[in-house]
Scaffold this motif. Structure first.
Motif, PDB file in Angstrom:
ATOM      1  N   SER A 135       0.839  -1.196   0.000  1.00 42.96           N
ATOM      2  CA  SER A 135       0.000   0.000   0.000  1.00 42.96           C
ATOM      3  C   SER A 135       0.873   1.244   0.000  1.00 42.96           C
ATOM      4  O   SER A 135       2.078   1.162   0.236  1.00 42.96           O
ATOM      5  CB  SER A 135      -0.924   0.009   1.224  1.00 42.96           C
ATOM      6  N   GLY A 136       0.260   2.392  -0.287  1.00 39.81           N
ATOM      7  CA  GLY A 136       0.967   3.652  -0.176  1.00 39.81           C
ATOM      8  C   GLY A 136       1.305   4.337  -1.477  1.00 39.81           C
ATOM      9  O   GLY A 136       1.844   5.440  -1.479  1.00 39.81           O
ATOM     10  N   ARG A 192       5.539   7.068   0.984  1.00 40.31           N
ATOM     11  CA  ARG A 192       5.999   5.952   1.798  1.00 40.31           C
ATOM     12  C   ARG A 192       5.168   4.727   1.462  1.00 40.31           C
ATOM     13  O   ARG A 192       3.944   4.728   1.630  1.00 40.31           O
ATOM     14  CB  ARG A 192       5.881   6.271   3.277  1.00 40.31           C
ATOM     15  N   LEU A 193       5.836   3.693   0.985  1.00 45.40           N
ATOM     16  CA  LEU A 193       5.174   2.435   0.692  1.00 45.40           C
ATOM     17  C   LEU A 193       5.307   1.493   1.885  1.00 45.40           C
ATOM     18  O   LEU A 193       6.330   1.505   2.575  1.00 45.40           O
ATOM     19  CB  LEU A 193       5.783   1.780  -0.540  1.00 45.40           C
ATOM     20  N   SER A 194       4.277   0.682   2.083  1.00 43.64           N
ATOM     21  CA  SER A 194       4.297  -0.337   3.129  1.00 43.64           C
ATOM     22  C   SER A 194       3.914  -1.675   2.524  1.00 43.64           C
ATOM     23  O   SER A 194       3.152  -1.736   1.553  1.00 43.64           O
ATOM     24  CB  SER A 194       3.307   0.005   4.242  1.00 43.64           C
ATOM     25  N   CYS A 195       4.427  -2.732   3.098  1.00 49.30           N
ATOM     26  CA  CYS A 195       4.092  -4.082   2.638  1.00 49.30           C
ATOM     27  C   CYS A 195       4.087  -4.999   3.848  1.00 49.30           C
ATOM     28  O   CYS A 195       5.126  -5.194   4.493  1.00 49.30           O
ATOM     29  CB  CYS A 195       5.095  -4.557   1.606  1.00 49.30           C
ATOM     30  N   VAL A 202       7.639  -4.369   5.676  1.00 45.74           N
ATOM     31  CA  VAL A 202       8.757  -3.643   5.095  1.00 45.74           C
ATOM     32  C   VAL A 202       8.234  -2.317   4.541  1.00 45.74           C
ATOM     33  O   VAL A 202       7.096  -2.245   4.060  1.00 45.74           O
ATOM     34  CB  VAL A 202       9.446  -4.479   4.003  1.00 45.74           C
ATOM     35  N   TYR A 203       9.069  -1.290   4.641  1.00 45.37           N
ATOM     36  CA  TYR A 203       8.688   0.048   4.204  1.00 45.37           C
ATOM     37  C   TYR A 203       9.691   0.557   3.164  1.00 45.37           C
ATOM     38  O   TYR A 203      10.850   0.155   3.144  1.00 45.37           O
ATOM     39  CB  TYR A 203       8.683   1.020   5.383  1.00 45.37           C
ATOM     40  N   LEU A 204       9.223   1.467   2.329  1.00 42.56           N
ATOM     41  CA  LEU A 204      10.109   2.157   1.401  1.00 42.56           C
ATOM     42  C   LEU A 204       9.757   3.641   1.454  1.00 42.56           C
ATOM     43  O   LEU A 204       8.693   4.040   0.981  1.00 42.56           O
ATOM     44  CB  LEU A 204       9.957   1.621  -0.023  1.00 42.56           C
ATOM     45  N   GLN A 205      10.633   4.417   2.062  1.00 44.27           N
ATOM     46  CA  GLN A 205      10.465   5.863   2.101  1.00 44.27           C
ATOM     47  C   GLN A 205      11.128   6.441   0.861  1.00 44.27           C
ATOM     48  O   GLN A 205      12.340   6.261   0.662  1.00 44.27           O
ATOM     49  CB  GLN A 205      11.105   6.445   3.364  1.00 44.27           C
ATOM     50  N   MET A 206      10.342   7.113   0.048  1.00 44.90           N
ATOM     51  CA  MET A 206      10.835   7.650  -1.213  1.00 44.90           C
ATOM     52  C   MET A 206      10.774   9.174  -1.172  1.00 44.90           C
ATOM     53  O   MET A 206       9.679   9.746  -1.060  1.00 44.90           O
ATOM     54  CB  MET A 206       9.998   7.119  -2.377  1.00 44.90           C
ATOM     55  N   ASN A 207      11.934   9.793  -1.234  1.00 49.19           N
ATOM     56  CA  ASN A 207      12.030  11.250  -1.229  1.00 49.19           C
ATOM     57  C   ASN A 207      12.611  11.744  -2.550  1.00 49.19           C
ATOM     58  O   ASN A 207      13.197  10.973  -3.309  1.00 49.19           O
ATOM     59  CB  ASN A 207      12.920  11.718  -0.077  1.00 49.19           C
ATOM     60  N   THR A 229       1.837  -1.765  -6.365  1.00 48.03           N
ATOM     61  CA  THR A 229       1.169  -0.495  -6.121  1.00 48.03           C
ATOM     62  C   THR A 229       1.756   0.551  -7.071  1.00 48.03           C
ATOM     63  O   THR A 229       2.971   0.629  -7.241  1.00 48.03           O
ATOM     64  CB  THR A 229       1.302  -0.061  -4.643  1.00 48.03           C
ATOM     65  N   GLN A 230       0.887   1.323  -7.702  1.00 49.25           N
ATOM     66  CA  GLN A 230       1.321   2.276  -8.723  1.00 49.25           C
ATOM     67  C   GLN A 230       1.861   3.547  -8.080  1.00 49.25           C
ATOM     68  O   GLN A 230       1.215   4.138  -7.201  1.00 49.25           O
ATOM     69  CB  GLN A 230       0.147   2.645  -9.643  1.00 49.25           C
ATOM     70  N   VAL A 231       3.025   3.952  -8.536  1.00 50.10           N
ATOM     71  CA  VAL A 231       3.615   5.243  -8.156  1.00 50.10           C
ATOM     72  C   VAL A 231       3.775   6.062  -9.424  1.00 50.10           C
ATOM     73  O   VAL A 231       4.423   5.620 -10.380  1.00 50.10           O
ATOM     74  CB  VAL A 231       4.979   5.065  -7.462  1.00 50.10           C
ATOM     75  N   THR A 232       3.165   7.233  -9.451  1.00 44.87           N
ATOM     76  CA  THR A 232       3.254   8.125 -10.603  1.00 44.87           C
ATOM     77  C   THR A 232       3.796   9.463 -10.152  1.00 44.87           C
ATOM     78  O   THR A 232       3.249  10.084  -9.237  1.00 44.87           O
ATOM     79  CB  THR A 232       1.877   8.319 -11.245  1.00 44.87           C
ATOM     80  N   VAL A 233       4.892   9.871 -10.789  1.00 46.20           N
ATOM     81  CA  VAL A 233       5.528  11.148 -10.461  1.00 46.20           C
ATOM     82  C   VAL A 233       5.342  12.069 -11.657  1.00 46.20           C
ATOM     83  O   VAL A 233       5.927  11.858 -12.713  1.00 46.20           O
ATOM     84  CB  VAL A 233       7.017  10.972 -10.134  1.00 46.20           C
ATOM     85  N   SER A 234       4.515  13.064 -11.469  1.00 45.88           N
ATOM     86  CA  SER A 234       4.172  13.939 -12.589  1.00 45.88           C
ATOM     87  C   SER A 234       3.658  15.274 -12.068  1.00 45.88           C
ATOM     88  O   SER A 234       3.027  15.338 -11.012  1.00 45.88           O
ATOM     89  CB  SER A 234       3.099  13.284 -13.461  1.00 45.88           C
ATOM     90  N   SER A 235       3.946  16.310 -12.829  1.00 47.56           N
ATOM     91  CA  SER A 235       3.428  17.636 -12.472  1.00 47.56           C
ATOM     92  C   SER A 235       2.113  17.889 -13.204  1.00 47.56           C
ATOM     93  O   SER A 235       1.492  18.935 -13.020  1.00 47.56           O
ATOM     94  CB  SER A 235       4.445  18.721 -12.806  1.00 47.56           C
TER      95      SER A 235
END
Length: 120
Positions: A6-7, A18-21, A77-82, A114-120
């Motif tokens: 999730s996340g 922040r992703l969690s699993c 497990v977590y993934l903090q993405m900055n 889980t989809q992560v989309t980085v866009s302006s």
């Protein structure tokens, strides 16, 4: 055994997620847990991994921006993405090398993505 990620979501460049699993089910032991990602038209690639003892590794493309961690008591497990970039856009999958109480042998289990989309 199931892994539930999730996340994910939509975030602007430079933002954070922040992703969690969480792993659940008939778990005896978990060794390595990790995150992979797959962008459209590309192969799935390792993002980061972490052992039960906390030893981590990560892809060069995310070093200094992404941090993997885990809570062994919660089998999570977590993934903090900055400092996210458009090229981080992908479906992110978690996995775990797990011994189940049923067959008592190692197997790699995957979350649903889980989809992560980085866009302006």
């Amino acid at each position: 055994v199931q892994l539930q990620a999730s996340g994910g979501g939509l975030v602007q460049p430079g933002g954070s997620l922040r992703l969690s699993c969480a792993a659940s089910g008939s778990i005896l032991r978990i060794n390595v847990m990790g995150w992979y990602r797959q962008a459209p038209g590309k192969q799935r690639e390792l993002v980061a991994g972490i052992t039960s003892g906390g030893i981590t590794n990560s892809a060069d493309s995310v070093k200094g921006r992404f941090t993997i961690s885990r809570d062994n008591a919660k089998n999570t497990v977590y993934l903090q993405m900055n400092s996210l970039k458009p090229e981080d856009t992908a479906v992110y999958y978690c996995n775990g090398d797990i011994v189940s109480t049923k067959d008592r042998s190692w197997a790699r289990y995957w979350g649903q993505g889980t989809q992560v989309t980085v866009s302006s």
